[in-house]
Design a protein around this motif. Sequence first.
Motif, PDB file in Angstrom:
ATOM      1  N   THR A  40       0.655   5.864  -0.458  1.00  0.00           N
ATOM      2  CA  THR A  40      -0.048   7.100  -0.796  1.00  0.00           C
ATOM      3  C   THR A  40       0.441   7.538  -2.172  1.00  0.00           C
ATOM      4  O   THR A  40       1.431   7.004  -2.686  1.00  0.00           O
ATOM      5  CB  THR A  40       0.283   8.195   0.229  1.00  0.00           C
ATOM      6  N   PRO A  44     -13.283   4.430   4.689  1.00  0.00           N
ATOM      7  CA  PRO A  44     -12.112   4.365   5.574  1.00  0.00           C
ATOM      8  C   PRO A  44     -11.603   5.758   5.934  1.00  0.00           C
ATOM      9  O   PRO A  44     -11.756   6.706   5.170  1.00  0.00           O
ATOM     10  CB  PRO A  44     -11.066   3.626   4.730  1.00  0.00           C
ATOM     11  N   GLY A  45     -10.984   5.850   7.099  1.00  0.00           N
ATOM     12  CA  GLY A  45     -10.439   7.145   7.539  1.00  0.00           C
ATOM     13  C   GLY A  45     -11.119   7.565   8.825  1.00  0.00           C
ATOM     14  O   GLY A  45     -12.262   7.985   8.807  1.00  0.00           O
ATOM     15  N   TYR A 101      -3.821   4.396  -1.389  1.00  0.00           N
ATOM     16  CA  TYR A 101      -4.828   4.828  -0.419  1.00  0.00           C
ATOM     17  C   TYR A 101      -4.474   6.219   0.103  1.00  0.00           C
ATOM     18  O   TYR A 101      -3.394   6.731  -0.128  1.00  0.00           O
ATOM     19  CB  TYR A 101      -4.968   3.839   0.738  1.00  0.00           C
ATOM     20  N   GLU A 102      -5.462   6.779   0.776  1.00  0.00           N
ATOM     21  CA  GLU A 102      -5.252   8.095   1.397  1.00  0.00           C
ATOM     22  C   GLU A 102      -4.530   7.904   2.717  1.00  0.00           C
ATOM     23  O   GLU A 102      -4.652   6.854   3.360  1.00  0.00           O
ATOM     24  CB  GLU A 102      -6.599   8.735   1.688  1.00  0.00           C
ATOM     25  N   GLU A 141      -1.475  -0.939  -4.048  1.00  0.00           N
ATOM     26  CA  GLU A 141      -2.797  -0.408  -3.697  1.00  0.00           C
ATOM     27  C   GLU A 141      -2.595   1.023  -3.193  1.00  0.00           C
ATOM     28  O   GLU A 141      -1.846   1.243  -2.237  1.00  0.00           O
ATOM     29  CB  GLU A 141      -3.437  -1.268  -2.599  1.00  0.00           C
ATOM     30  N   GLN A 175       0.834  -1.196   0.000  1.00  0.00           N
ATOM     31  CA  GLN A 175       0.000   0.000   0.000  1.00  0.00           C
ATOM     32  C   GLN A 175       0.873   1.252   0.000  1.00  0.00           C
ATOM     33  O   GLN A 175       1.945   1.267   0.611  1.00  0.00           O
ATOM     34  CB  GLN A 175      -0.904   0.017   1.248  1.00  0.00           C
ATOM     35  N   LYS A 232      -6.625   6.692   5.581  1.00  0.00           N
ATOM     36  CA  LYS A 232      -6.910   5.254   5.617  1.00  0.00           C
ATOM     37  C   LYS A 232      -5.709   4.496   6.198  1.00  0.00           C
ATOM     38  O   LYS A 232      -5.875   3.520   6.921  1.00  0.00           O
ATOM     39  CB  LYS A 232      -7.230   4.748   4.209  1.00  0.00           C
ATOM     40  N   HIS A 233      -4.512   4.973   5.869  1.00  0.00           N
ATOM     41  CA  HIS A 233      -3.319   4.332   6.434  1.00  0.00           C
ATOM     42  C   HIS A 233      -3.375   4.358   7.967  1.00  0.00           C
ATOM     43  O   HIS A 233      -3.140   3.353   8.621  1.00  0.00           O
ATOM     44  CB  HIS A 233      -2.042   5.043   5.954  1.00  0.00           C
ATOM     45  N   TYR A 273       4.475   7.393  -4.862  1.00  0.00           N
ATOM     46  CA  TYR A 273       3.942   6.335  -5.733  1.00  0.00           C
ATOM     47  C   TYR A 273       5.008   5.851  -6.725  1.00  0.00           C
ATOM     48  O   TYR A 273       5.189   4.648  -6.928  1.00  0.00           O
ATOM     49  CB  TYR A 273       2.719   6.868  -6.477  1.00  0.00           C
TER      50      TYR A 273
END
Lengths: 512, 335
Positions: free
Chosen positions: A364, B32-33, A394-395, A392, A362, A398-399, A372
């Motif tokens: 950002t 999510p978040g 993610y923001e 993948e 994963q 979310k991490h 990335y």
Amino acid sequence: MSSLSRRSLLQFAGGAAALPLVSGLNGGALAATPGTLTIAYNVNLPSFDPTVGLSAVNPTIQSIYQAVFDPFIGQAPDLSFKPGILTKWGWNEDRSKITLDVRKGATWHDGSPVTPEDVVWSLTRAADPKGGNPIQFVWSKVGNYKIDGNTITGDVLEFEPTLFKWMAFLTGYILPKSYYEKVGAEGFEKAPIGSGPYKVDAFERNAFLRLKAHSGYWGPKPAFETVVFKFITDSTSRVAEMESGGSDLTFEIPYEEFDRLKAKPGLAGQTKPVSDIAMIFLTDIDPMLDRNVRLAANHAIDKKSIVDRLLKGYGVPIATLEAPGYAAFDPSIKVAYDPELAKSLLAKSGYSPEKPVKFTIQTTRGFKPKDYEMIQAIVGMWRKVGIDATIEVYEIAKHFELRARHALAPAAFYNWGNAIGDPSTSTGFAMFGPSPHCAWKGKDLVERIGPLWGEKDEAKRIAGYKAVDKYIAEEGEVIPLFQYVQPIIHKKGLKVVSQSNGMILPQLVTPA
Amino acid sequence: MRWGELIRRLVLVPPTLFGVAVIVFVLLRVVPGDPIAMMIPPGASEADIGRLRALYGLDQPILQQFATWLGQVASGDFGRSISVRQRVLELLLARLPATIELALLATMIAVVLGVVAALAGILLRGRRAEWIVDGGIGMLLAIPDFLWALILLLLFGVLIPLLPISGRIDPEIDLNLRSNFYLIESVLAGRFDIAFALLHHMILPAVALALPFAALVARLLKASLAEAEDQDYAQIARARGYSRPNILLHEVFPNALIPTVALGGVQVTLLLGGTVLVERIFSYEGIGNMAIDAVINRDFPLIQGLVLTFAVLFIALNLVVDLVVTMLDPRLRYG
């Protein structure tokens, strides 16, 4: 309110139509005001209270806080500690008490004196579980403060070796007791006062913060009477702001732009490695439970090549979570780039480029420079040795959520800041199972790191962390990548002191 | 729109807002978040995390959280922002005027540009020069507002640095205004130095927002003008010897305006949506810029307040557009 006449309306319309012409003629309309330091700043300031809420744990905002508020203990550009509002601090022999000496002659922005009562109130408030201080778990380890003149003593309720280091960083600020109690939390947000070198003069949320030098400041008088932080969160806009002459200084811009801008007449650039590292968390789930896979993933990455090609050389490859300058940095620990070794390790577990081990990584995208692209390059390097990783994106929010739930993918890119340079705030929190920030929950590390939390002998504690870092490198339980380098662009004629903790302190900017 | 229709639309406002509130509330908690996960300090224990969660009321079941929040909203309290630590309503009232002023200025610029382009296009109808107008309109429409923002930023901020590219006002200026409608208040108060400074900062973001909208107005109006010009009444007027510009302006234009206002008016909501990115690029202190921070920080109460505010604005705009169309079109008033 004066009345609106036809004549005044016509005047206004004419003036508005002539705006671009006027601004073009005066030429200096976009130039920064003389005597004022204008900083194009990369984040907004959400809240003025540096001890509560989300912004209190945002390292990027601390530059502003440290311009307005005094930390209990100061920090030099090289991460060492120096007197701040406390002139002396320390433990007693058996580490059961602390002693703090409060500076005499310091004043709040309203002119009233900074007192030991303010220090005790700030520490007690920070330790209150209902107060909302995110670092409360540190401050609550000392209590029962007593004041004798300008000296404060406190009982150690639970030994915390990094207590004094925290006094120089997140939430370690002194606030004015009487003023805060008089105006309350909301009143303080509207009209904050501190004891730092600058006082708040005007604040337009999401636009700018204007500061004026505090005439009663105990330290050196700042070179600029006025400092303006323009909140320009978009890096393209910050670059444009420097090119247009609207700001005197900016940072956190793409390295390509940094190289371009510093070559321009009138602008200068400087870089410094900061206490922020890029790393890949490995989660203790399949296939990372296989030591061969972990070590292969480590040895297959050519960190120098990534730094040179993607970051234009602005980065320092690292082998552990301790970067150069940190208290437990050990240059003898190496993790070599060795794709052949990676292949042979994978072969032992039955994997090869034809029959690769598969997992998700994963990352950002755009949160950190080239994040990335870096992961793409790493995935390419892994593929050559027999690792097939799926990216993948993610923001960052979310991490954080996944990490707190121990639900990250087997590999997850992140950047870890450690402004106080202590191993407990890098290896400790990142690799100690019970920590909510840890992805590797293995007992091996819990047993090794656990005893170091309460170690009272500082030399033993640091040596202990070095041993843990060596063990982690040998077991490949995390992938440290490199230490970030902070690019700063400023107008020629300014002298900017780069801080290893990444802060841009306006009080340290002077005419060259 | 008749009175009955107006009342029906007004009655539908509360359930619409309730629906929006339910959707945003549930979505925020499903995607999510987690704001608490973002502020967990190193070394925090489960108890510390639980304490933080309770502090922000996020330890309650979703239904209870929603009921609490809805009760607060009904009494005019949108809660407290997690990241900014101030009342959401206070934050919205402070920043909304900046966005409204920007949107109004952008709309004015768009209408002027759009009408001029449409009239130019129709006057050049059938000639080769019409292609240039159509091509220009197409180009303006093809580039989204945020890209215009970047183009204008580089063009007038860097290459020909005529205008400021960040903020709403020069940091050196002391405003001392009573309201947050800086531009409107400064004009009404006759403080034109401040008004100039504000306009100075607003021109680039306003033009960036206005250009695609202007193209839309131009395209709609030009098509309507062409259609109306082909109608019998216009042809008869022409046969009676009235000049073409005269007919276009006095006979054709008022009729062509109705479909343009009806369709174009609704597009103002898109312009408002565009403020989010454009305000960010120009560091303009409106609610669009604030919305991005709120989302990044997962500031649930602030996001909820912002979405409701945008919803109210959109509903109000649609109502205003319908009322204006009714005023312009007698068939709707008396039909």
